[in-house]
Design an enzyme around this catalytic site. Sequence first.
Site, PDB file in Angstrom:
ATOM      1  N   CYS A 174     -51.849 -14.847 -26.277  1.00 31.16           N
ATOM      2  CA  CYS A 174     -53.217 -14.639 -25.779  1.00 31.16           C
ATOM      3  C   CYS A 174     -53.393 -14.934 -24.293  1.00 31.16           C
ATOM      4  CB  CYS A 174     -54.209 -15.505 -26.566  1.00 31.16           C
ATOM      5  SG  CYS A 174     -53.884 -15.585 -28.332  1.00 31.16           S
ATOM      6  N   CYS A 222     -53.547 -12.318 -21.167  1.00 30.79           N
ATOM      7  CA  CYS A 222     -54.740 -11.520 -20.874  1.00 30.79           C
ATOM      8  C   CYS A 222     -55.981 -12.390 -20.691  1.00 30.79           C
ATOM      9  CB  CYS A 222     -54.997 -10.520 -22.004  1.00 30.79           C
ATOM     10  SG  CYS A 222     -53.713  -9.251 -22.069  1.00 30.79           S
ATOM     11  N   HIS A 223     -56.110 -13.467 -21.493  1.00 33.81           N
ATOM     12  CA  HIS A 223     -57.362 -14.239 -21.473  1.00 33.81           C
ATOM     13  C   HIS A 223     -57.301 -15.471 -20.569  1.00 33.81           C
ATOM     14  CE1 HIS A 223     -58.946 -11.785 -24.756  1.00 33.81           C
ATOM     15  NE2 HIS A 223     -57.753 -11.875 -25.317  1.00 33.81           N
ATOM     16  N   MET A 245     -56.483  -4.468 -26.810  1.00 37.41           N
ATOM     17  CA  MET A 245     -55.816  -5.613 -27.466  1.00 37.41           C
ATOM     18  C   MET A 245     -55.091  -5.156 -28.731  1.00 37.41           C
ATOM     19  SD  MET A 245     -57.613  -9.113 -28.713  1.00 37.41           S
ATOM     20  CE  MET A 245     -57.240  -9.772 -30.335  1.00 37.41           C
ATOM     21  N   HIS A 286     -53.516  -6.330 -10.800  1.00 36.67           N
ATOM     22  CA  HIS A 286     -52.515  -6.397 -11.873  1.00 36.67           C
ATOM     23  C   HIS A 286     -51.193  -5.790 -11.405  1.00 36.67           C
ATOM     24  CE1 HIS A 286     -51.447  -7.289 -15.968  1.00 36.67           C
ATOM     25  NE2 HIS A 286     -50.962  -6.069 -16.124  1.00 36.67           N
ATOM     26  N   HIS A 332     -53.637   1.140 -15.453  1.00 33.10           N
ATOM     27  CA  HIS A 332     -52.414   0.368 -15.730  1.00 33.10           C
ATOM     28  C   HIS A 332     -51.228   1.219 -15.305  1.00 33.10           C
ATOM     29  CE1 HIS A 332     -49.224  -1.728 -17.907  1.00 33.10           C
ATOM     30  NE2 HIS A 332     -50.019  -2.785 -17.861  1.00 33.10           N
TER      31      HIS A 332
HETATM   32 FE1  DHE Z   1     -46.534  -6.593 -18.389  1.00 35.29          FE
HETATM   33  C1  DHE Z   1     -45.189  -5.357 -15.484  1.00 35.29           C
HETATM   34  C2  DHE Z   1     -48.478  -8.703 -16.598  1.00 35.29           C
HETATM   35  C3  DHE Z   1     -48.286  -7.318 -21.228  1.00 35.29           C
HETATM   36  C4  DHE Z   1     -44.249  -4.910 -20.245  1.00 35.29           C
HETATM   37  N1  DHE Z   1     -46.793  -6.945 -16.404  1.00 35.29           N
HETATM   38  C5  DHE Z   1     -46.158  -6.319 -15.362  1.00 35.29           C
HETATM   39  C6  DHE Z   1     -46.653  -6.856 -14.117  1.00 35.29           C
HETATM   40  C7  DHE Z   1     -47.582  -7.809 -14.439  1.00 35.29           C
HETATM   41  C8  DHE Z   1     -47.665  -7.865 -15.874  1.00 35.29           C
HETATM   42  C9  DHE Z   1     -48.374  -8.665 -13.473  1.00 35.29           C
HETATM   43  C10 DHE Z   1     -46.211  -6.419 -12.726  1.00 35.29           C
HETATM   44  C11 DHE Z   1     -44.977  -7.152 -12.292  1.00 35.29           C
HETATM   45  C12 DHE Z   1     -44.486  -6.714 -10.916  1.00 35.29           C
HETATM   46  O1  DHE Z   1     -44.423  -5.505 -10.650  1.00 35.29           O
HETATM   47  O2  DHE Z   1     -44.167  -7.577 -10.089  1.00 35.29           O
HETATM   48  N2  DHE Z   1     -48.133  -7.780 -18.844  1.00 35.29           N
HETATM   49  C13 DHE Z   1     -48.760  -8.579 -17.955  1.00 35.29           C
HETATM   50  C14 DHE Z   1     -49.819  -9.307 -18.612  1.00 35.29           C
HETATM   51  O3  DHE Z   1     -50.528 -10.221 -18.100  1.00 35.29           O
HETATM   52  C15 DHE Z   1     -49.988  -8.728 -19.955  1.00 35.29           C
HETATM   53  C16 DHE Z   1     -51.205  -7.807 -19.929  1.00 35.29           C
HETATM   54  C17 DHE Z   1     -50.259  -9.709 -21.085  1.00 35.29           C
HETATM   55  C18 DHE Z   1     -49.200 -10.754 -21.319  1.00 35.29           C
HETATM   56  O4  DHE Z   1     -49.436 -11.643 -22.137  1.00 35.29           O
HETATM   57  O5  DHE Z   1     -48.149 -10.717 -20.717  1.00 35.29           O
HETATM   58  C19 DHE Z   1     -48.701  -7.897 -20.068  1.00 35.29           C
HETATM   59  N3  DHE Z   1     -46.316  -6.169 -20.414  1.00 35.29           N
HETATM   60  C20 DHE Z   1     -47.135  -6.572 -21.389  1.00 35.29           C
HETATM   61  C21 DHE Z   1     -46.673  -6.129 -22.686  1.00 35.29           C
HETATM   62  O6  DHE Z   1     -47.208  -6.371 -23.801  1.00 35.29           O
HETATM   63  C22 DHE Z   1     -45.442  -5.314 -22.465  1.00 35.29           C
HETATM   64  C23 DHE Z   1     -45.709  -3.871 -22.864  1.00 35.29           C
HETATM   65  C24 DHE Z   1     -44.232  -5.787 -23.268  1.00 35.29           C
HETATM   66  C25 DHE Z   1     -43.916  -7.224 -23.049  1.00 35.29           C
HETATM   67  O7  DHE Z   1     -42.991  -7.479 -22.306  1.00 35.29           O
HETATM   68  O8  DHE Z   1     -44.582  -8.088 -23.580  1.00 35.29           O
HETATM   69  C26 DHE Z   1     -45.280  -5.462 -20.952  1.00 35.29           C
HETATM   70  N4  DHE Z   1     -45.007  -5.348 -17.939  1.00 35.29           N
HETATM   71  C27 DHE Z   1     -44.147  -4.807 -18.861  1.00 35.29           C
HETATM   72  C28 DHE Z   1     -43.133  -4.053 -18.161  1.00 35.29           C
HETATM   73  C29 DHE Z   1     -43.411  -4.161 -16.785  1.00 35.29           C
HETATM   74  C30 DHE Z   1     -44.595  -4.991 -16.679  1.00 35.29           C
HETATM   75  C31 DHE Z   1     -42.001  -3.271 -18.829  1.00 35.29           C
HETATM   76  C32 DHE Z   1     -42.626  -3.541 -15.622  1.00 35.29           C
HETATM   77  C33 DHE Z   1     -42.947  -2.093 -15.478  1.00 35.29           C
HETATM   78  C34 DHE Z   1     -42.119  -1.428 -14.397  1.00 35.29           C
HETATM   79  O9  DHE Z   1     -41.669  -0.286 -14.626  1.00 35.29           O
HETATM   80  O10 DHE Z   1     -41.944  -2.025 -13.342  1.00 35.29           O
END
Ligand code: DHE
Length: 540
Positions: free
Chosen positions: A42, A45-46, A84, A327, A369
């Site tokens: 959680c 996001c929260h 969510m 983000h 996103h």
């Molecule tokens: Fe991510 C990138 C934050 C959920 C997979 N994710 C990012 C970035 C941030 C972020 C700030 C950019 C990083 C950068 O470029 O320096 N992500 C978050 C969250 O806060 C969020 C919404 C909730 C959490 O609890 O983490 C979240 N993210 C997810 C997922 O549920 C995903 C689908 C699978 C997982 O890993 O849990 C996921 N996020 C990714 C991926 C990237 C990413 C694969 C990089 C994408 C790219 O091509 O560069």
Amino acid sequence: MRWSKAVFVALAVLALGALGALAQGLTPQQMDQAKKIYFERCAGCHGVLRKGATGKNLEPQNLKKEGLTPAAVKAIITNGFGGMPAWGKLGILKPEEIDLMSKFVFEPVPEPPAWTFADIKKSWKVYVPVDKRPTKPETTRDWQNYFGVILRDMGQVAIVDGDTKELVKILPTGYATHILRSSKDGRYFYVIGRDGRAELIDLWSKEPTLVASAKVCLDARSIDSSKYEGYEGKYAVVGCYWPSNFVIVDGETLEPLKMVSTQGYVKSTGEFLRENRVASIVSSHFSPEWILNIKEGGQTWLVDYSHMNLKGKPINVKMIDTERFLHDGGWALDKRYFLVAANAVKKIVVIDAKTGEFVASVPVGNKPHPGRGATWDHPKYGPVWATGHIKDNKIAVIGTDPEGHPQYAWKVVKMIETISPGNLFIKTHPKSPWLIADFTVAPTPEANATLCAWQKDNLEKKPVCWEVPGARKIHARMVHIEFNKDGSEFWVSAWANKDTPSFIVVYDSYTLQEKARITGDWVRTPTGKFNVYNTANDIY
Ligand code: DHE
């Protein structure tokens, strides 16, 4: 046995804490379990302080003000809401865990723990010293076409050969590893996990090897290295969610060098924020700077690392007021302009890395996103950059060439309609005619299993969409598209739960035909995939 006063005080504090928890209806064990689930599922996001960002504010007084009850919260956690996930329906949280969480969110927000520079130093380990590492690649494989595949809930990163599709090595990394970034020469993968553990993987050794690690924060999402000429791979920076700060480390050993708090003020209101998290980071190609996006405060910070080698010299941080909540984002085609999603205000913020200035704020759809976005040269609009949306069935294509195509610059030149909201990532490659999108957090399993492709030079044309065979059978959501080194194919992960082996599907990037499937007992919870060459060279 004689107890000291300090022990008595400590026991009294513990007893009061336990009584406090019991008074709210949860035992200390239940509180511990709930805190763990909250952190894992959680907080991202929260927020740990529950003040909300990508997700809603979950402070008890706010939930009560909105008329929410534990039963209503239970239904939301079970069935999902907006972007969510349906934690219950997807089988990720059990009914008794959902019941616990529906009570926990009505408890006072627990104080999150601290993590000091001394803690980071204590956690820092070098497994292979720099002088014991190879001076040239020891493998005969094309390591530049390796894919680093995150096996999210396994706490692992798999290195897969992009030519042969063979598994080269599985490396243990932190809890829910989030992203990988490549050093400028591609030799190292920098890894960051949700538990704040940074790791360094050397791809030049005979087999990919974990050479260093450090637990830099308690919760983190971003990492990058120094890429500017003369500083390549010298430093790396980790962006922390909690505690809210960034930490500069040595690029070859991960030795912690400097910690800078990002706690501060919301740019337009002056409200003080303890939780002011670092979201995406990119490394400038125009100066020795990283661009850090400070989520809740709505600021983009340019961090100058060129003084880091001079002992005692302060580092310069330029703070630019932009928008909330910043983000993820990526470079425009020229790698001069950086575009980042501000999802609270439905905008894309543009920063010029050459002048270090804020350029524009472009209105788009609900909850943009982009991942790193997708870039290409359009026959009419010139160089463009695109983002999908979590809460809208749209892809916004933005003009990014103020000199060659000023009439389109920083405007949405095309709003493409998609099949569903819930897109997480889009991607393309200069060699592919297609722009590809997933629908990972869409509200229906059909959409979760579907991919769509648009013709980049003819955005008016209907997309080609297809359901990935076998995905729904294992309750998988297709997620994250990544091209190989020569752009001839792209890979997409089938993200099922940890108990089910799943697959990564490989498509021909011209015909969109399935070419191969990467399977095996090890393929569990694959999410992000990072091709060495494309990640090192910012190709997307
Ligand atoms: Fe991510 C990138 C934050 C959920 C997979 N994710 C990012 C970035 C941030 C972020 C700030 C950019 C990083 C950068 O470029 O320096 N992500 C978050 C969250 O806060 C969020 C919404 C909730 C959490 O609890 O983490 C979240 N993210 C997810 C997922 O549920 C995903 C689908 C699978 C997982 O890993 O849990 C996921 N996020 C990714 C991926 C990237 C990413 C694969 C990089 C994408 C790219 O091509 O560069």
